[in-house]
Structures are given as C-alpha cells and as structure tokens.
Design a protein around this motif. Structure first.
Motif, PDB file in Angstrom:
ATOM      1  N   HIS A  75      53.606  29.083  35.867  1.00 43.31           N
ATOM      2  CA  HIS A  75      52.266  29.585  36.190  1.00 43.31           C
ATOM      3  C   HIS A  75      51.918  29.323  37.651  1.00 43.31           C
ATOM      4  CE1 HIS A  75      50.988  30.819  32.219  1.00 43.31           C
ATOM      5  NE2 HIS A  75      51.291  29.641  31.693  1.00 43.31           N
TER       6      HIS A  75
ATOM      7  N   LYS B  17      57.540  31.719  30.989  1.00 43.10           N
ATOM      8  CA  LYS B  17      56.657  31.364  32.098  1.00 43.10           C
ATOM      9  C   LYS B  17      57.457  31.171  33.392  1.00 43.10           C
ATOM     10  CE  LYS B  17      53.364  31.489  29.192  1.00 43.10           C
ATOM     11  NZ  LYS B  17      54.058  32.392  28.288  1.00 43.10           N
TER      12      LYS B  17
ATOM     13  N   CYS C 111      43.137  31.903  27.497  1.00 42.73           N
ATOM     14  CA  CYS C 111      44.434  32.593  27.618  1.00 42.73           C
ATOM     15  C   CYS C 111      44.403  33.968  26.962  1.00 42.73           C
ATOM     16  CB  CYS C 111      45.537  31.772  26.945  1.00 42.73           C
ATOM     17  SG  CYS C 111      46.319  30.543  27.992  1.00 42.73           S
TER      18      CYS C 111
ATOM     19  N   GLY D   6      47.332  26.918  33.148  1.00 39.54           N
ATOM     20  CA  GLY D   6      48.280  27.763  33.865  1.00 39.54           C
ATOM     21  C   GLY D   6      47.772  29.175  34.072  1.00 39.54           C
ATOM     22  N   THR D   7      47.283  29.813  33.005  1.00 42.18           N
ATOM     23  CA  THR D   7      46.748  31.169  33.186  1.00 42.18           C
ATOM     24  C   THR D   7      45.497  31.136  34.048  1.00 42.18           C
ATOM     25  OG1 THR D   7      45.550  31.004  31.078  1.00 42.18           O
ATOM     26  CG2 THR D   7      47.727  32.054  31.039  1.00 42.18           C
TER      27      THR D   7
ATOM     28  N   GLU E 288      46.284  31.564  37.593  1.00 39.03           N
ATOM     29  CA  GLU E 288      46.558  32.964  37.902  1.00 39.03           C
ATOM     30  C   GLU E 288      45.286  33.799  37.930  1.00 39.03           C
ATOM     31  OE1 GLU E 288      49.766  34.759  35.706  1.00 39.03           O
ATOM     32  OE2 GLU E 288      50.597  32.796  35.208  1.00 39.03           O
TER      33      GLU E 288
END
Length: 642
Positions: free
Chosen positions: A119, A188, A352, A422-423, A426
C-alpha cells in the motif's frame, strides 16, 4: 454460467511496444460497457459507443480546498513512515539483515505481514505523480531497489514478507491449512510494484513484478481447475486484476490466462446471471474480485465479466449502501430488510469497502460514461473517504459507525496498520484521478473540486476554482496556445434541480434534467471562462429497506447531528487493534424527526455562514453539519420520520 465455448482471448495488443502498453494502462486500468436493462434515464444520457479515459495523476494538481488539505495530511504521514521498518519482514525473509525493527499491529502478526509496504508503495507512487514531491519519488526508488535485493537473495526469488518465505503460498496451492491470507498479501505487493512502474516511472519495478507473475504461473500450473477454484474461497484480494494488468503491460498471454484462473466462479457465475448471493459474504473480499472482472472484460470482451461487474455495482449501490456511500456491518453484506436493526452497530461502513467501490465505479465509468456513476463517486468520496480522515492527525478510520451517539475512531501511526490504514494511504493520494475524463474530442468535468488540469493532447490548461461544497458553483478558465474545437461535458448532479452554465458571462445552457451531462461544444480560445451554477437544497435519503428512516442531505453531503464530545479526551479516539472494539449489545434509539406533515426542507435551515444547519422540528433542536467534518464529536446519521 461457465467459461466453455466462449470467444478466444484477443491477443492483438500483445504486439504493441512496451511503452505504448504502459501509457494505455496508466490512463485506464479497467473498463466495461453498460449492462442490458440499465435504467432508461441512464441509457438516454449515455453514448453507448463511447469510452473515455481518465487523465494521469500527473496531469491534475489540486488547489486549496478540503481535498488539498486531505492530500497534505496524507503526504505528512507517508513522509513520517520509516521505509526500513516496512521492509523488515522482506529482508528477514530473504536472509538479509533488517535495518530497522518491524512495525507493530498487523505488521507483527501472521495475518498479512508485508501488506502495508505494498500500500505504501502505491500511495507514495501516486503522491509523487499527484504532487511532484521529490521525497515521494526517492522513497519509491529506495523501496523498489530494496525489493530487488530481496528477490536476488531469496531462495526461491519470490518477493514476500512471510516469515517462512513461500511456504504459505505452497500450502494454499496444495489445499493445506495456512496462516493468514497469503494471496491477499501478495496482491498488495504486486499492486505496489505495478503502481511504482505506472505512476513513478520506476524502471526496476516491472521486472520484479514480472518475476512474481512467473513464480505464480509455474507454481499454479499443476493444479486442476477444481482445486484452483477451491483455493479461491480464501480471501485473495485483486489477484485477477493485477495479473490482467501485468498482461497488459507485458503482452504475455499466460498472465491473462492466469488472471482468468484467479477469477472466482462461485461469485462470477451467479452475478453474471443476475442472481444476488451476497448476503453473509465478506464484502471487501468480493469487491476486488469484481474490479478484476471489469478489467478482464476490457481485455477479453467476455460478456460474463461485464454482466457480473454491472450487476454487482447496481446491487451494492442501489440496495445496500448507506447515504455516505459505505456499506456492510462487521465487514459483511447482510439481508437488506435488516438494515434498520443494524443501525446500532459500531462496525458498519468498512473504509476499505468504499475504497474498492470507488475503484470499481471508476473502471465502469471509463467504458460507459454515465452521470449515475459519477454521482455515486462524488457522494462516496465526499462523505465516506473525506470523512474517514482525522483532520488533525491525518490518521484514518477502519469502520465508520452508524450507531446513534457514537464517534469515529482512528488508527495509531505506528501500531495499527489495518487494511484500511493501507487503503487510506492511497485514498488521499489520488483525489485527482476522477475529476476529469476525456474522449477523442470531449472533456468530461465529473467532480467540482478546485484543481488545475493539463490536457496535453489538446494543448489545453484548465483551472477550476470553486468553494464547493461550501457554495454550489464553479469557474472553469481555459488557457491554450491556439484555438481548439471540442466539447465540454459538465455533470448535472442528481441532487441539483436546475443547473445554469455561462460562457464568458452569457447564459449558454440551462438544464432541469438531473443526472446527465450538459454539453458546450465550440472552438475554445485562450481566456474563455465557463461558470457553472448548481444550487444545493435540503432533502432526505431513505435507508435501504426502511423508507421511514432517512438521512438528511444537502447536495451530495450527508448532514449529521453533532452531539458533542461527551467522554472525549485527546487520544481517546485513537486505537491500535482491529477496528476499535467488539459488538455493542446495549439498546439504542434512532432519534425521531417529527415533521408533522411538513417537508424536511421546512425544518432544516442553513445558518448565514458556513455549512451549519439547525434542525428545528418538534422535539429538541439539533445542529447539523457535514458528516465529513465530524472528527471527534459524537454524531447521528439517521432519523425515524414521525
């Protein structure tokens, strides 16, 4: 529905030069035409033969506003992370001495060690493209060079962060018990390498990614189809999508065949047939698969992929989504009639899930440009994504509770590392990726976000200035070296009753048909200015399955009741665990909204300044503010009409 007797794969693109394949992929990573039977209104406003392309992130720069602030907070967090700590598991697995201790939370567990690095690589690559910040490019290059060293040192030359190397993937392939979700984690890492290649132009990333594809192809070849599909019952992220992208980047047909093998037929077949089998399924396990279906339709033309992707999107958006654009409870889809009774949960709207629904929406819009897609994108982006970030720390939510009187909780910078961490990295790096799209001679203005666009193909620079959503208007100023003829298509949002367009001060279009595009076609000249007026108003959005329960809306914004900070102290809404607690079983009450036969617009009044509203219905007065602006307050999203 099966894959027998389907058309063979079109491999004409295999002969294209590598740089052409890369350029095409960076413009559009997924697409699919409209499902038969779509709403008549959508069919009327859409050119079924037209596909469009997003602009590269490097072509769009955000200007001052809530999205620019969000981007800057994310950049600050990305810069704070220690790359060597993220690389710890990879170096240890390859037999190299780690340079720093591993991070805590999920990175120190056997669930998905190393997923955060993937990510981070995606987010840093996109942030570099979106901002030009040199620190991001340096971090991408450093991480990729370290992954190359790990590949060269690893016994099987597989890049991964598992403590036992390739063992867990071998167990998956053999149908043996596994620790965690190995394919999900590998996805990922592969997606991070793909994005380093696409967005940061890193020359080393693609060979590493190709090597991972080769390892998977060789390891999976002995499995028959039945065993392979059985393996896909375990969460595996978007393996079909990233392998399809690898095919598009390299021209290697074997990666496309492998992507199709990673398409889970237990989900694909019923969705393609228009059957709803989602109840009880883990939501964010399914959405990445469907993003892959959309991608594979664009590469193969197979109608099953197209039908599955569109049926899924329509089902989730129209029947299973809250007003914020989020969905689910305890990470799962549930029967629609249960929606009202689940409002008391604190485990709703996994962030997510919204992230991946936006990726799916982006993909579907690219091949079938419909304002319905853009309307959902705007609503989910403004509420679910912008509302997921703490405006003070930049940290993000895992869940966003619908429970009345509850509040959001955020991860810890060095301890949480959830999937949504992690998302989240982004999400706020790529706010510019859906503002504008373009066809051969048309510019689509999808989102009203302060930004600058460089449309190199037409020699056009566009500066959009707007205080939206503070004000329902936008100004588009054109700069160009010479006159060019093309169409500008301005989205008339579904929430706007009447849209007015002025060109250089003169009214050129007025529309009272929402959820479509208003086109202005002419020969554009340097200095031309379009002004868009789209007044917002208050209205209600019923809860799916419970029309007597509503959210209060203003334009695309969910207005939440701000209930104060009772029990809040600085840091009390920051947690390290999986989400922030167990189910709450205490009784709850959805507040009543007593209209006494009046319309909702008669009891919700905007104050003179700012996006602050007074709810003056029978009963206690409430203050309403945009949901995305609530960070530390307790709040209420839904009301029972009475």
């Amino acid at each position: 529905m099966t894959f027998q007797n389907m058309n063979p794969v079109d491999t004409a693109a295999d002969t294209l030069p590598a740089d052409v394949r890369r350029r095409r992929l960076v413009q559009s990573l997924a697409a699919a035409p409209l499902l038969a039977g779509w709403r008549a209104a959508a069919a009327r406003e859409m050119d079924k033969d037209e596909s469009v392309r997003p602009f590269a992130l490097a072509d769009v720069r955000l200007l001052d506003g809530p999205f620019r602030k969000s981007q800057e907070l994310d950049l600050r967090y990305l810069e704070s992370l220690n790359c060597d700590r993220l690389l710890h598991n990879f170096r240890a697995n390859a037999g190299l001495a780690p340079r720093a201790p591993v991070y805590g939370g999920w990175e120190s567990m056997d669930l998905c060690p190393g997923h955060t690095l993937g990510h981070f690589l995606s987010a840093a690559s996109m942030m570099w493209a979106a901002t030009g910040q040199a620190t991001m490019r340096a971090r991408v290059d450093y991480v990729v060079s370290e992954l190359r060293a790990c590949r060269d040192a690893a016994p099987g030359r597989l890049v991964c962060g598992f403590p036992d190397g390739e063992t867990q993937l071998r167990h998956c392939l053999a149908g043996q018990p596994v620790a965690g979700v190995p394919w999900y984690t590998i996805h990922k890492i592969m997606a991070g390498l793909r994005d380093a290649h696409l967005h940061a132009n890193n020359a080393e990333a693609l060979p590493i990614l190709t090597g991972m594809g080769d390892w998977i192809d060789a390891a999976a070849r002995p499995l028959d189809d039945v065993r392979f599909q059985k393996m896909l019952e375990l969460e595996h992220g978007g393996m079909n999508e990233v392998l399809a992208d690898l095919h598009a980047l390299t021209g290697e047909t074997r990666y496309l065949r492998l992507a199709e093998r990673f398409s889970h037929r237990a989900l694909l077949d019923p969705l393609a047939e228009g059957r709803d089998i989602l109840d009880g399924l883990h939501a964010n396990t399914q959405i990445p698969k469907v993003v892959g279906f959309a991608r594979l339709h664009g590469l193969t033309g197979r109608t099953a992929y197209r039908q599955a992707a569109h049926y899924f999107w329509t089902n989730v958006v129209e029947q299973r989504s809250y007003a914020t654009g989020g969905h689910g409870d305890e990470e799962k889809f549930f029967p629609v009639p249960q929606t009202e009774e689940r409002l008391g949960s604190v485990l709703t709207m996994e962030t997510c899930g919204t992230y991946n629904m936006l990726r799916l929406t982006h993909a579907l819009f690219a091949e079938s440009p419909s304002a319905h897609y853009a309307d959902y994108y705007e609503r989910a982006l403004l509420n679910g994504i912008l509302g997921s970030q703490d405006p003070d720390s930049g940290m993000v939510t895992y869940f966003q509770p619908t429970r009345p009187g509850y509040r959001k909780h955020y991860g810890m910078p060095e301890q949480s590392f959830w999937c949504c961490t992690g998302t989240g990295m982004e999400n706020h790096a790529k706010h510019g990726n859906a503002i504008y799209f373009h066809g051969n001679d048309a510019l689509f203005v999808n989102l009203y976000i302060a930004s600058e666009l460089h449309w190199a193909g037409q020699g056009v620079r566009l500066r959009q200035t707007t205080r939206f959503p503070e004000e329902g208007s936008a100004r588009l100023a054109f700069g160009m070296a010479r006159p060019r003829e093309f169409a500008v298509r301005l989205r008339h949002p579904a929430w706007c009753r009447r849209l007015t367009v002025r060109l250089n001060g003169r009214v050129v279009a007025e529309s009272d048909q929402a959820a479509r595009y208003v086109e202005v076609r002419r020969t554009w000249r340097d200095g031309d200015v379009l002004e868009v007026e789209m007044p917002m108003h208050v209205y209600s959005a019923p809860l799916p399955g419970a029309p007597g329960v509503v959210a209060v809306m203003y334009g695309p914004l969910v207005l939440a009741g701000r209930l104060g900070r009772d029990g809040y102290t600085p840091g009390s809404d920051v947690v390290a665990g999986n989400g922030y607690g167990m189910k709450i079983h205490e009784k709850y009450e959805v507040p009543a909204l007593k209209l006494n036969g009046a319309g909702i617009e008669t009891v919700v009044r905007r104050r003179d300044r700012g996006l602050v509203f007074d709810l003056d219905a029978a009963g206690p007065k409430r203050e309403l503010v945009p949901y995305y602006r609530i960070a530390h307050d307790r709040y209420n999203l839904y009301w029972v009409l009475s």
